[in-house]
Design a protein around this motif. Structure first.
Motif, PDB file in Angstrom:
ATOM      1  N   VAL A   1       1.706 -26.004  69.976  1.00 50.82           N
ATOM      2  CA  VAL A   1       2.217 -27.376  70.045  1.00 50.82           C
ATOM      3  C   VAL A   1       2.965 -27.596  71.356  1.00 50.82           C
ATOM      4  O   VAL A   1       2.761 -28.596  72.053  1.00 50.82           O
TER       5      VAL A   1
ATOM      6  N   CYS B   1       3.438 -34.358  68.824  1.00 48.92           N
ATOM      7  CA  CYS B   1       2.437 -33.281  68.714  1.00 48.92           C
ATOM      8  C   CYS B   1       2.725 -32.405  67.499  1.00 48.92           C
ATOM      9  O   CYS B   1       1.803 -31.965  66.796  1.00 48.92           O
TER      10      CYS B   1
ATOM     11  N   ARG C   1       1.590 -34.285  64.544  1.00 52.90           N
ATOM     12  CA  ARG C   1       0.142 -34.430  64.586  1.00 52.90           C
ATOM     13  C   ARG C   1      -0.534 -33.118  64.168  1.00 52.90           C
ATOM     14  O   ARG C   1      -1.541 -33.132  63.458  1.00 52.90           O
ATOM     15  N   ALA C   2       0.015 -32.011  64.623  1.00 50.33           N
ATOM     16  CA  ALA C   2      -0.538 -30.714  64.233  1.00 50.33           C
ATOM     17  C   ALA C   2      -0.513 -30.582  62.717  1.00 50.33           C
ATOM     18  O   ALA C   2      -1.484 -30.149  62.091  1.00 50.33           O
TER      19      ALA C   2
ATOM     20  N   LEU D   1      -3.264 -32.476  61.252  1.00 47.42           N
ATOM     21  CA  LEU D   1      -4.617 -31.992  61.563  1.00 47.42           C
ATOM     22  C   LEU D   1      -4.992 -30.720  60.806  1.00 47.42           C
ATOM     23  O   LEU D   1      -6.171 -30.481  60.534  1.00 47.42           O
ATOM     24  N   ILE D   2      -3.999 -29.916  60.534  1.00 46.73           N
ATOM     25  CA  ILE D   2      -4.293 -28.588  60.000  1.00 46.73           C
ATOM     26  C   ILE D   2      -4.452 -28.599  58.473  1.00 46.73           C
ATOM     27  O   ILE D   2      -3.725 -29.244  57.780  1.00 46.73           O
TER      28      ILE D   2
ATOM     29  N   TYR E   1     -10.329 -29.185  62.140  1.00 52.19           N
ATOM     30  CA  TYR E   1      -9.864 -27.843  61.794  1.00 52.19           C
ATOM     31  C   TYR E   1     -10.976 -27.031  61.141  1.00 52.19           C
ATOM     32  O   TYR E   1     -11.109 -25.828  61.382  1.00 52.19           O
TER      33      TYR E   1
ATOM     34  N   LEU F   1      -4.804 -29.892  70.383  1.00 52.14           N
ATOM     35  CA  LEU F   1      -3.916 -29.320  69.366  1.00 52.14           C
ATOM     36  C   LEU F   1      -4.678 -28.425  68.399  1.00 52.14           C
ATOM     37  O   LEU F   1      -4.282 -27.286  68.139  1.00 52.14           O
TER      38      LEU F   1
ATOM     39  N   ARG G   1      -2.585 -23.196  57.465  1.00 52.85           N
ATOM     40  CA  ARG G   1      -2.645 -24.503  56.806  1.00 52.85           C
ATOM     41  C   ARG G   1      -1.491 -24.652  55.812  1.00 52.85           C
ATOM     42  O   ARG G   1      -0.853 -25.708  55.732  1.00 52.85           O
TER      43      ARG G   1
ATOM     44  N   ILE H   1       2.054 -24.992  57.841  1.00 45.10           N
ATOM     45  CA  ILE H   1       2.344 -26.097  58.764  1.00 45.10           C
ATOM     46  C   ILE H   1       2.580 -27.417  58.016  1.00 45.10           C
ATOM     47  O   ILE H   1       1.864 -27.745  57.114  1.00 45.10           O
TER      48      ILE H   1
END
Lengths: 185, 185
Positions: A153, A177, A180-181, A184-185, B80, B145, B182, B185
């Motif tokens: 990140v 970020c 956002r991570a 996204l994950i 991802y 990212l 996953r 986060i």
DNA sequence: TACAGTCATGTCAGCAAGTGACATCAGCAC
DNA sequence: GTGCTGATGTCACTTGCTGACATGACTGTA
């Protein structure tokens, strides 16, 4: 007054950065740098382990700040939230001087060896963060994973910030970020 | 039969790895390596950009495999998930030879310069993955990212696998770290 | 068969990074 | 003043890496 002009390190650092900008990192020889600083090449290597290290003297303080932030994060924080505290501390340190960051980044991006050094410093930062998390009781592989993701990140956010306008806040970009991570994950 | 023994590159590579193990990377000079390979030092530098590069010739294929996997991942996959396809492909390539990976890793971990090179190869891999995601239509900063997080997962998983027993499957470790990230986060 | 070209390697000279050992000498403590 | 310390200089050396040019076995072609 000593036997020589004081602050040889400071002069060396300034001379090095100037020359890296003027001629490029490769073309700037240690002899050049030393000469401009009014000092012997041998003296350069007394202060800096190698030609690259001049640009990375700040990394010690950065690492300290990050570790401290991890220590001081609330006990109740999840690993990822604790990592946020570390990223925030780092952003506060680095975000002060957009101009310097941009210039330094340009020098580094123009040279593969310098990028290598930058990367290993970040890897060391990740390792320190992982250790900080372990101290907080986070087990492996969670500690390493969270720390490495944190550095991921950081890399992306810093890259965006440094390429953007000077009035944007690094902490803000970092937070975006970071969130956002998570999405996204 | 040519004028010289055939496969100078192969001999150089073998000689280099042997010597890196025997004497350590720093102590093994290019002159040593060339001598053992029955060739001139100059020839070494015709095949390898520098002394470190010998250990990284596989990275081109790895990058190709990763990019292909991204291209071939189902359109419906999230970023991802597409990254998982890439990590799986990488794991399949690397996971074949635990012994070689462990030896190579030991050489690298014993030397900072080699770690730097390893890191920049991984950074290049991350960049390639980000590009692959962009091709899939993923916008920034999402592409970078996700790719960087993917590499973070890769680093941790590989480190665990290489330090563990030979019969463990890299793909398995990789998947565990992927899922664990996953969750964290 | 001869000839020309190419390709992998050798040869050589040289620069720049980095290191170890020792010399120098201002300033400070006593 | 004597002696120590610490920052710098001096010197000689190793090693990585590069550019320019030489060599000679192989390949294709007339």
């Amino acid at each position: 007054m000593g036997r020589w002009e004081p602050d040889a390190v400071g002069r060396l650092r300034a001379a090095a950065v100037d020359l890296y900008v003027e001629k490029g990192f490769d073309q700037a020889t240690v002899t050049d740098i030393a000469e401009r600083a009014g000092v012997t090449p041998r003296t350069f290597f007394r202060y800096f382990a190698d030609k690259r290290e001049v640009l990375f003297s700040g990394s010690v303080d950065l690492q300290k700040a990050v570790v401290t932030a991890l220590e001081e994060a609330p006990e109740t924080a999840t690993p990822y939230e604790a990592v946020w505290a570390a990223l925030e501390a780092a952003s506060t340190m680095i975000g002060q001087n957009h101009d310097w960051s941009r210039m330094r980044n340009e020098i580094i991006m123009a040279n593969a060896e310098l990028q290598e050094r930058e990367l290993i410093k970040l890897a060391a930062l990740a390792a320190a963060m992982a250790e900080g998390l372990r101290v907080r009781g986070v087990k492996e592989p969670d500690a390493s994973l969270t720390a490495e993701v944190g550095i991921a990140v950081f890399r992306v956010a810093f890259g965006r910030w440094v390429a953007g306008p000077a009035n944007r806040k690094l902490t803000r970009t970092m937070r975006q970020c970071f969130d956002r991570a998570r999405a996204l994950i």
